[in-house]
Write a protein that holds these residues in place. Structure first.
Motif, mmCIF file in Angstrom:
data_model
loop_
_atom_site.group_PDB
_atom_site.id
_atom_site.type_symbol
_atom_site.label_atom_id
_atom_site.label_comp_id
_atom_site.label_asym_id
_atom_site.label_seq_id
_atom_site.Cartn_x
_atom_site.Cartn_y
_atom_site.Cartn_z
ATOM 1 N N GLN A 163 0.787 -1.230 0.000
ATOM 2 C CA GLN A 163 0.000 0.000 0.000
ATOM 3 C C GLN A 163 0.818 1.279 0.000
ATOM 4 O O GLN A 163 0.532 2.198 -0.754
ATOM 5 C CB GLN A 163 -0.941 0.020 1.207
ATOM 6 C CG GLN A 163 -2.025 -1.014 1.127
ATOM 7 C CD GLN A 163 -2.938 -0.970 2.340
ATOM 8 O OE1 GLN A 163 -2.880 -0.074 3.155
ATOM 9 N NE2 GLN A 163 -3.786 -1.965 2.467
ATOM 10 N N LEU A 164 1.835 1.361 0.846
ATOM 11 C CA LEU A 164 2.588 2.614 0.975
ATOM 12 C C LEU A 164 4.065 2.318 1.165
ATOM 13 O O LEU A 164 4.432 1.445 1.946
ATOM 14 C CB LEU A 164 2.068 3.425 2.174
ATOM 15 C CG LEU A 164 2.805 4.732 2.477
ATOM 16 C CD1 LEU A 164 2.636 5.730 1.335
ATOM 17 C CD2 LEU A 164 2.305 5.332 3.787
ATOM 18 N N ASN A 181 2.192 5.331 -4.884
ATOM 19 C CA ASN A 181 2.147 5.235 -3.421
ATOM 20 C C ASN A 181 3.538 5.157 -2.796
ATOM 21 O O ASN A 181 3.748 4.464 -1.805
ATOM 22 C CB ASN A 181 1.294 4.054 -2.969
ATOM 23 C CG ASN A 181 -0.124 4.156 -3.487
ATOM 24 O OD1 ASN A 181 -0.688 5.244 -3.532
ATOM 25 N ND2 ASN A 181 -0.677 3.047 -3.910
ATOM 26 N N THR A 182 4.487 5.861 -3.401
ATOM 27 C CA THR A 182 5.855 5.912 -2.896
ATOM 28 C C THR A 182 6.217 7.365 -2.641
ATOM 29 O O THR A 182 5.980 8.229 -3.488
ATOM 30 C CB THR A 182 6.848 5.310 -3.912
ATOM 31 O OG1 THR A 182 6.471 3.962 -4.170
ATOM 32 C CG2 THR A 182 8.273 5.361 -3.399
#
Length: 147
Positions: free
Chosen positions: A92-93, A132-133
């Motif tokens: 996700q992240l 998501n980075t």
């Protein structure tokens, strides 16, 4: 150690604190982290140490690096892309925090093998290629943060 404690208090399941890594231990830590990131929803790498920019590429410097020439950077330091590769499997992240935007500690003694090769001040700006980075720097691109 304090940052690791903060992540534990924030509820992260696995927090590994690695201090003063040489090139072999840094390579091993990135490999191990990449394996753990495959099972993670959120992954964070916090790096405090020296970083330099060479021809637009950012490098993190292990404690045993001997950077006498600009070419040594390619053999003895880790490109930031290697760190991004390790964190990429998180679902996700992905967060990379670089407390490393300092003056190049080797600038006065490092010889250039190619006169046109640019050794930058601070670290170069990076745009993550994965969604998501986020990459957080201690100072804006091209500037330095004091020790």
């Amino acid at each position: 150690a304090l940052v690791g404690g903060m992540f534990r208090k924030a509820g992260f399941d696995a927090v590994d604190v690695k201090l003063d890594l040489n090139v072999v231990d840094m390579r091993k830590a990135l490999r191990e982290f990449g394996s753990k990131a495959r099972d993670a929803d959120v992954a964070v790498i916090y790096y405090a140490g020296h970083g330099i920019e060479l021809d637009g590429t950012n490098y993190l410097i292990p404690t045993d690096a001997a950077l006498e020439t600009d070419t040594d950077v390619l053999d003895e330091a880790f490109p930031l892309d290697r760190v991004l590769f390790a964190i990429e499997p998180a679902k996700q992240l992905r967060l990379v925090i670089l407390d490393a935007c300092r003056d190049n500690p080797f600038a006065k003694t490092m010889k250039r093998t190619v006169a046109s090769r640019a050794i930058g001040r601070g670290l170069a700006k990076v745009e993550p290629s994965s969604p998501n980075t986020m990459i957080a720097f201690a100072a804006k691109a091209g500037s330095t943060a004091s020790d």
